[in-house]
Each structure stands twice: as C-alpha cells, then as structure tokens.
Design a protein around this motif. Structure first.
Motif, PDB file in Angstrom:
ATOM      1  N   GLY A   1       0.797  -1.219   0.000  1.00 49.90           N
ATOM      2  CA  GLY A   1       0.000   0.000   0.000  1.00 49.90           C
ATOM      3  C   GLY A   1       0.830   1.268   0.000  1.00 49.90           C
ATOM      4  O   GLY A   1       0.343   2.316   0.398  1.00 49.90           O
ATOM      5  N   TRP A   2       2.064   1.212  -0.506  1.00 51.18           N
ATOM      6  CA  TRP A   2       2.918   2.397  -0.461  1.00 51.18           C
ATOM      7  C   TRP A   2       2.428   3.461  -1.430  1.00 51.18           C
ATOM      8  O   TRP A   2       1.700   3.195  -2.368  1.00 51.18           O
ATOM      9  N   ASP A   3       2.852   4.674  -1.159  1.00 51.47           N
ATOM     10  CA  ASP A   3       2.528   5.826  -1.971  1.00 51.47           C
ATOM     11  C   ASP A   3       3.813   6.642  -2.078  1.00 51.47           C
ATOM     12  O   ASP A   3       4.769   6.372  -1.367  1.00 51.47           O
ATOM     13  N   TYR A   4       3.851   7.645  -2.923  1.00 52.74           N
ATOM     14  CA  TYR A   4       5.070   8.445  -3.074  1.00 52.74           C
ATOM     15  C   TYR A   4       5.432   9.218  -1.814  1.00 52.74           C
ATOM     16  O   TYR A   4       6.558   9.633  -1.652  1.00 52.74           O
ATOM     17  N   ASP A   5       4.467   9.370  -0.905  1.00 52.92           N
ATOM     18  CA  ASP A   5       4.777  10.117   0.315  1.00 52.92           C
ATOM     19  C   ASP A   5       4.810   9.249   1.573  1.00 52.92           C
ATOM     20  O   ASP A   5       4.874   9.756   2.677  1.00 52.92           O
ATOM     21  N   GLY A   6       4.794   7.937   1.416  1.00 52.94           N
ATOM     22  CA  GLY A   6       4.907   7.071   2.583  1.00 52.94           C
ATOM     23  C   GLY A   6       4.611   5.622   2.282  1.00 52.94           C
ATOM     24  O   GLY A   6       4.213   5.262   1.169  1.00 52.94           O
TER      25      GLY A   6
ATOM     26  N   LEU B   1       4.675  -7.815  11.421  1.00 55.30           N
ATOM     27  CA  LEU B   1       5.141  -6.577  12.011  1.00 55.30           C
ATOM     28  C   LEU B   1       5.140  -5.556  10.889  1.00 55.30           C
ATOM     29  O   LEU B   1       5.678  -5.807   9.803  1.00 55.30           O
ATOM     30  N   ARG B   2       4.534  -4.425  11.136  1.00 54.88           N
ATOM     31  CA  ARG B   2       4.471  -3.354  10.140  1.00 54.88           C
ATOM     32  C   ARG B   2       5.118  -2.111  10.739  1.00 54.88           C
ATOM     33  O   ARG B   2       4.743  -1.665  11.818  1.00 54.88           O
ATOM     34  N   ILE B   3       6.127  -1.576  10.020  1.00 52.31           N
ATOM     35  CA  ILE B   3       6.810  -0.362  10.456  1.00 52.31           C
ATOM     36  C   ILE B   3       6.518   0.734   9.434  1.00 52.31           C
ATOM     37  O   ILE B   3       7.126   0.784   8.364  1.00 52.31           O
ATOM     38  N   PRO B   4       5.567   1.607   9.735  1.00 53.96           N
ATOM     39  CA  PRO B   4       5.205   2.666   8.788  1.00 53.96           C
ATOM     40  C   PRO B   4       6.207   3.820   8.818  1.00 53.96           C
ATOM     41  O   PRO B   4       6.925   4.024   9.798  1.00 53.96           O
TER      42      PRO B   4
END
Length: 135
Positions: free
Chosen positions: A32-37, A54-57
């Motif tokens: 689900g990545w985007d250019y800003d995160g 484990l998800r590290i945003p």
C-alpha cells in the motif's frame, strides 16, 4: 492491531539504504505504499492461513519514494494478523476453469491476536534489530 512503543518513532533514514539493510531480516515494502509514505512489513509467524505481521510505517520527509536517497521518518510500528482462505476458491468460474486464485482477499485483515504480550514483545525485539542496523 497491537501498537508498539519503541525507539524508532521519529528516527530518520534514507529509503534505499534502509531497504537494503532490512531486507536481509525479511522485510518487504508493503503493497500500500505511496510516493509520500509506506510500510516495511515482516512476518513474525505463519501457520496455515494465519499470519502475524510486524508493520513499520514511515512517511517521506524529502523526495519521493521511488528514489533511492529519499529521506523517510519512521512512525509507530504495530503488529497485525491476517487470516486467509487456504482452500480452493469454489465459485462458478474456478470450478469450470480449474484455476486457483492466489490473490484472494484475506478473510480477516485485522484478526484478533491472542497472547498479545507475546506478540508485543516479539514485535519490539524485531524493531530493536532494525534500529541496531540503522545506527
């Protein structure tokens, strides 16, 4: 979802070198990545159709995510559990064509996590490994 409180929040890094370092620990860039995160995802446990991740945003502080030296800032990591159907998709089209849909949606994208303290500890230890690599 179990939110973790670690020392990674606010830590700054460059996207490409970070991805290079943590991929050896099994992390992938979440879909689900985007250019800003985006998120770095890792499997903590998998059995049958159940997986604990484990998800590290992170968010982008300078540049765009498709650039190697983009600056990122980590946000609060968390543990999630997905439950997927590991059987055949038995709709009409799959019965007539005998195909298997490997891209089925999870049955439950945020399933209940039992033994929460176990997975909080496992997640926090995994985040500490990432922090150590980044220093």
């Amino acid at each position: 979802m179990l939110e973790l409180h670690t020392g990674i929040e606010g830590l700054q890094a460059h996207f490409g070198p970070t991805m290079d370092l943590i991929s050896d620990l099994g992390y992938k860039l979440g879909g689900g990545w985007d250019y800003d995160g985006g998120c770095f995802d890792s499997v903590l446990w998998r059995e049958g159709g159940e997986t604990i991740y484990l998800r590290i945003p992170f968010h982008v502080s300078h540049g765009e995510l498709d650039q190697y030296h983009t600056s990122i800032v980590f946000r609060t990591p968390y543990v999630i559990k997905h439950v997927v159907n590991i059987g055949l998709d038995r709709d009409a089209s799959s019965l007539t064509t005998a195909t298997f849909n490997q891209f089925q949606d999870p049955i439950d994208k945020d399933a209940e996590i039992r033994d929460k303290s176990r997975w909080e500890e496992a997640g926090e230890q995994a985040v500490e490994e990432v922090i150590t690599l980044l220093q």
